[in-house]
Design a protein around this motif. Structure first.
Motif, PDB file in Angstrom:
ATOM      1  N   ALA A 240       0.853  -1.192   0.000  1.00  0.00           N
ATOM      2  CA  ALA A 240       0.000   0.000   0.000  1.00  0.00           C
ATOM      3  C   ALA A 240       0.887   1.239   0.000  1.00  0.00           C
ATOM      4  N   VAL A 241       0.461   2.244  -0.746  1.00  0.00           N
ATOM      5  CA  VAL A 241       1.195   3.518  -0.778  1.00  0.00           C
ATOM      6  C   VAL A 241       0.179   4.642  -0.571  1.00  0.00           C
ATOM      7  N   ILE A 242       0.305   5.372   0.519  1.00  0.00           N
ATOM      8  CA  ILE A 242      -0.572   6.516   0.777  1.00  0.00           C
ATOM      9  C   ILE A 242       0.271   7.789   0.720  1.00  0.00           C
ATOM     10  N   CYS A 243      -0.152   8.709  -0.128  1.00  0.00           N
ATOM     11  CA  CYS A 243       0.613   9.935  -0.311  1.00  0.00           C
ATOM     12  C   CYS A 243      -0.121  11.110   0.324  1.00  0.00           C
ATOM     13  N   SER A 244       0.621  12.195   0.534  1.00  0.00           N
ATOM     14  CA  SER A 244       0.011  13.372   1.140  1.00  0.00           C
ATOM     15  C   SER A 244      -1.097  13.901   0.228  1.00  0.00           C
ATOM     16  N   GLY A 245      -2.147  14.429   0.817  1.00  0.00           N
ATOM     17  CA  GLY A 245      -3.283  14.924   0.043  1.00  0.00           C
ATOM     18  C   GLY A 245      -4.445  13.947   0.038  1.00  0.00           C
ATOM     19  N   LYS A 246      -4.171  12.679   0.408  1.00  0.00           N
ATOM     20  CA  LYS A 246      -5.233  11.662   0.418  1.00  0.00           C
ATOM     21  C   LYS A 246      -6.095  11.791   1.677  1.00  0.00           C
ATOM     22  N   THR A 247      -5.559  12.431   2.724  1.00  0.00           N
ATOM     23  CA  THR A 247      -6.293  12.567   3.987  1.00  0.00           C
ATOM     24  C   THR A 247      -6.447  14.052   4.322  1.00  0.00           C
ATOM     25  N   PRO A 248      -7.480  14.401   5.105  1.00  0.00           N
ATOM     26  CA  PRO A 248      -7.720  15.813   5.437  1.00  0.00           C
ATOM     27  C   PRO A 248      -6.525  16.478   6.126  1.00  0.00           C
ATOM     28  N   GLU A 249      -5.789  15.706   6.913  1.00  0.00           N
ATOM     29  CA  GLU A 249      -4.610  16.239   7.586  1.00  0.00           C
ATOM     30  C   GLU A 249      -3.448  15.292   7.385  1.00  0.00           C
ATOM     31  N   GLY A 250      -2.243  15.874   7.329  1.00  0.00           N
ATOM     32  CA  GLY A 250      -1.039  15.050   7.199  1.00  0.00           C
ATOM     33  C   GLY A 250      -0.404  14.839   8.561  1.00  0.00           C
ATOM     34  N   ARG A 251       0.896  14.556   8.550  1.00  0.00           N
ATOM     35  CA  ARG A 251       1.627  14.341   9.791  1.00  0.00           C
ATOM     36  C   ARG A 251       1.739  15.646  10.590  1.00  0.00           C
ATOM     37  N   PRO A 252       1.785  15.628  11.883  1.00  0.00           N
ATOM     38  CA  PRO A 252       1.876  14.423  12.721  1.00  0.00           C
ATOM     39  C   PRO A 252       0.524  13.787  13.070  1.00  0.00           C
ATOM     40  N   SER A 253      -0.555  14.148  12.371  1.00  0.00           N
ATOM     41  CA  SER A 253      -1.826  13.445  12.631  1.00  0.00           C
ATOM     42  C   SER A 253      -1.683  11.987  12.186  1.00  0.00           C
ATOM     43  N   PRO A 254      -2.470  11.080  12.735  1.00  0.00           N
ATOM     44  CA  PRO A 254      -2.326   9.661  12.378  1.00  0.00           C
ATOM     45  C   PRO A 254      -3.119   9.271  11.121  1.00  0.00           C
ATOM     46  N   LEU A 255      -3.730  10.260  10.451  1.00  0.00           N
ATOM     47  CA  LEU A 255      -4.708   9.899   9.415  1.00  0.00           C
ATOM     48  C   LEU A 255      -4.100   9.143   8.235  1.00  0.00           C
ATOM     49  N   MET A 256      -2.906   9.557   7.788  1.00  0.00           N
ATOM     50  CA  MET A 256      -2.293   8.832   6.648  1.00  0.00           C
ATOM     51  C   MET A 256      -1.970   7.394   7.036  1.00  0.00           C
ATOM     52  N   LEU A 257      -1.493   7.231   8.279  1.00  0.00           N
ATOM     53  CA  LEU A 257      -1.143   5.882   8.738  1.00  0.00           C
ATOM     54  C   LEU A 257      -2.401   5.023   8.859  1.00  0.00           C
ATOM     55  N   TRP A 258      -3.479   5.598   9.412  1.00  0.00           N
ATOM     56  CA  TRP A 258      -4.746   4.857   9.496  1.00  0.00           C
ATOM     57  C   TRP A 258      -5.233   4.467   8.097  1.00  0.00           C
ATOM     58  N   GLU A 259      -5.118   5.428   7.164  1.00  0.00           N
ATOM     59  CA  GLU A 259      -5.530   5.156   5.781  1.00  0.00           C
ATOM     60  C   GLU A 259      -4.726   3.974   5.215  1.00  0.00           C
ATOM     61  N   THR A 260      -3.434   3.935   5.554  1.00  0.00           N
ATOM     62  CA  THR A 260      -2.582   2.831   5.100  1.00  0.00           C
ATOM     63  C   THR A 260      -3.076   1.499   5.674  1.00  0.00           C
ATOM     64  N   LEU A 261      -3.428   1.502   6.956  1.00  0.00           N
ATOM     65  CA  LEU A 261      -3.900   0.259   7.588  1.00  0.00           C
ATOM     66  C   LEU A 261      -5.224  -0.186   6.966  1.00  0.00           C
ATOM     67  N   VAL A 262      -6.079   0.793   6.659  1.00  0.00           N
ATOM     68  CA  VAL A 262      -7.363   0.464   6.015  1.00  0.00           C
ATOM     69  C   VAL A 262      -7.101  -0.171   4.653  1.00  0.00           C
ATOM     70  N   GLU A 263      -6.171   0.435   3.895  1.00  0.00           N
ATOM     71  CA  GLU A 263      -5.888  -0.107   2.561  1.00  0.00           C
ATOM     72  C   GLU A 263      -5.276  -1.510   2.653  1.00  0.00           C
ATOM     73  N   LEU A 264      -4.439  -1.721   3.674  1.00  0.00           N
ATOM     74  CA  LEU A 264      -3.858  -3.059   3.866  1.00  0.00           C
ATOM     75  C   LEU A 264      -4.890  -4.037   4.437  1.00  0.00           C
ATOM     76  N   GLY A 265      -5.936  -3.480   5.112  1.00  0.00           N
ATOM     77  CA  GLY A 265      -6.932  -4.330   5.763  1.00  0.00           C
ATOM     78  C   GLY A 265      -6.397  -4.992   7.013  1.00  0.00           C
ATOM     79  N   VAL A 266      -5.516  -4.311   7.755  1.00  0.00           N
ATOM     80  CA  VAL A 266      -4.941  -4.909   8.962  1.00  0.00           C
ATOM     81  C   VAL A 266      -5.374  -4.147  10.205  1.00  0.00           C
ATOM     82  N   TRP A 267      -5.482  -4.845  11.300  1.00  0.00           N
ATOM     83  CA  TRP A 267      -5.782  -4.298  12.608  1.00  0.00           C
ATOM     84  C   TRP A 267      -5.437  -5.356  13.635  1.00  0.00           C
ATOM     85  N   PRO A 268      -5.311  -5.002  14.928  1.00  0.00           N
ATOM     86  CA  PRO A 268      -5.380  -3.661  15.519  1.00  0.00           C
ATOM     87  C   PRO A 268      -4.113  -2.862  15.253  1.00  0.00           C
ATOM     88  N   ALA A 269      -4.223  -1.535  15.432  1.00  0.00           N
ATOM     89  CA  ALA A 269      -3.083  -0.666  15.136  1.00  0.00           C
ATOM     90  C   ALA A 269      -1.871  -1.028  15.991  1.00  0.00           C
TER      91      ALA A 269
END
Lengths: 343, 66
Positions: free
Chosen positions: B18-47
């Motif tokens: 999975a590759v998540i680039c900036s602009g895909k989420t409402p906020e970038g780092r240091p918010s966790p949103l890009m990383l969460w998006e990556t986990l969603v795309e990979l379909g893995v949990w728990p964080a």
């Protein structure tokens, strides 16, 4: 050795101890929480409970001092070293009929003489996460009944003691949630804690008296790109950012350009413009503070420049590809995210 | 820009799932949103069963926040 007395430990992370008076780095950490089962690693201790113990001190003037510490037969069903012997079930069955109240209250007799001549007499055991604050006279009498059965008489009670301890059905409570490898070497050298050992070895032994070791599989590893997997030292964004600022007449240092690396590029440009020295230089050159239009202009300029620089900086850091491949071969998913735009 | 980099990384043997680039989420780092998006795309949990590897403080902040 340094003792930090009266200092609470909030958390244990790999290589770091978080305490009320600051972090303490450590290669190996051994957690000995006593009967505090809630603060650190409560999941690993969920099979452990607390036990309330009672003991008494008896005056012993004229009482023949025991030559050594005395234990009565009740202890033979309590201590595992005896309780696992083939004869133990028969003894247990007999005690169940003769002394059911003592067994129900975890009473067994140990008598030792203190340096002042008084006898320390124990003890009873009541398991529970929240021990009863009241000490039961009936339980004390059960201990004293056993004392009388062994010694024939009971001297006056001087003091009564209540304490708590950790208690579990398993014999060994040693578990290794962190840093098993280095911990083991350290303890072997010191000797006293040599029963500590890595989880895997314990699993192979898998004796019933030892608790199973908890572990979890890593589901995924998410790598950053620039500076982590490609482009030693994040050259591409730094080179591009410094060049567009220079083109605008403002010199930005390598450190200033690197400080907020990893943010989305617009945020990164805003952060550089917010550095007081850069803001002053910007005002000196342009005659005012940087506007959102300036941010957009710089951003639009840095994008194509970064693309051309990036193509030259996209070499993988040595070992990056083989690390990802090894993880994938172990069933770990590989993700990546980056402050760099997609297009 | 990642569109230029991904093929070059793949040539060298690195192609993440999975590759998540900036602009895909409402906020970038240091918010966790890009990383969460990556986990969603990979379909893995728990964080907490996932590891974040980064060389920059905002990227490490993203991992801690997730």
């Amino acid at each position: 050795m340094t003792f930090l007395r009266g200092v609470a430990v909030h958390a244990v992370e790999t290589g770091c101890l978080a305490t009320a008076s600051g972090d303490v780095p450590a290669k190996a950490i051994v957690v000995c929480p006593g009967d505090d089962l809630a603060t650190l690693f409560p999941d690993a201790l969920e099979d452990v409970t607390r036990s309330m113990l009672r003991m008494l001190r008896l005056a012993a003037p004229g009482f023949p001092p025991p030559a050594t510490t005395i234990m009565s037969g009740l202890g033979l069903t309590r201590y595992r070293g005896y309780a696992t012997l083939p004869e133990a079930p028969a003894l247990q069955a007999r005690l169940m009929t003769e002394q059911p109240a003592q067994l129900a209250n975890g009473v067994h007799l140990i008598v030792a003489q203190g340096t002042d001549g008084a006898l320390i007499v124990g003890d009873s055991h009541h398991d529970g996460k929240t021990p009863d604050p009241f000490s039961s006279e009936a339980v004390d009498q059960l201990i004293l009944d056993e004392f009388r059965a062994v010694f024939g008489a009971v001297p006056p009670v001087l003091e009564r003691w209540t304490g708590t301890d950790a208690s579990a059905a398993t014999y060994s409570l040693v578990t290794t949630p962190v840093a098993a490898g280095p911990a083991r070497r350290r303890h072997q050298r010191h000797g006293g804690l040599d029963q500590l050992r890595p989880c895997r070895r314990r699993d192979r032994r898998s004796s019933q008296s030892e608790r199973p070791c908890r572990s979890f599989a890593v589901e995924a590893v998410v790598f950053d790109w620039a500076g982590t997997m490609i482009d030693h030292g994040c050259r591409a964004p730094v080179v591009a950012l410094r060049r567009v600022f220079a083109d605008a007449g403002v010199v930005v240092s390598e450190a200033e350009a690197r400080a907020d690396m990893g943010r989305a590029k617009r945020d990164h440009i805003r952060a550089i413009l917010a550095v007081p020295r850069v803001a002053a230089a910007w005002a000196a050159t342009t005659g005012g503070a940087a506007s959102e239009e300036d941010v957009t202009r710089l951003h639009d300029a840095v994008e194509p420049l970064m693309r051309s620089v990036a193509r030259d900086c996209a070499e993988l850091i040595p070992g990056a590809a083989s690390l990802a491949a090894t993880l994938q071969a172990h069933g770990v998913r590989i993700g990546s995210c980056t402050g760099t735009p997609g297009r | 820009m990642m569109a230029d980099i991904l093929p070059r990384a793949a040539e060298q043997g690195y192609a993440p799932d999975a590759v998540i680039c900036s602009g895909k989420t409402p906020e970038g780092r240091p918010s966790p949103l890009m990383l969460w998006e990556t986990l969603v795309e990979l379909g893995v949990w728990p964080a907490w069963a996932c590891v974040k590897v980064d060389d920059a403080s905002v990227g490490i902040g993203e991992g801690r926040a997730a």
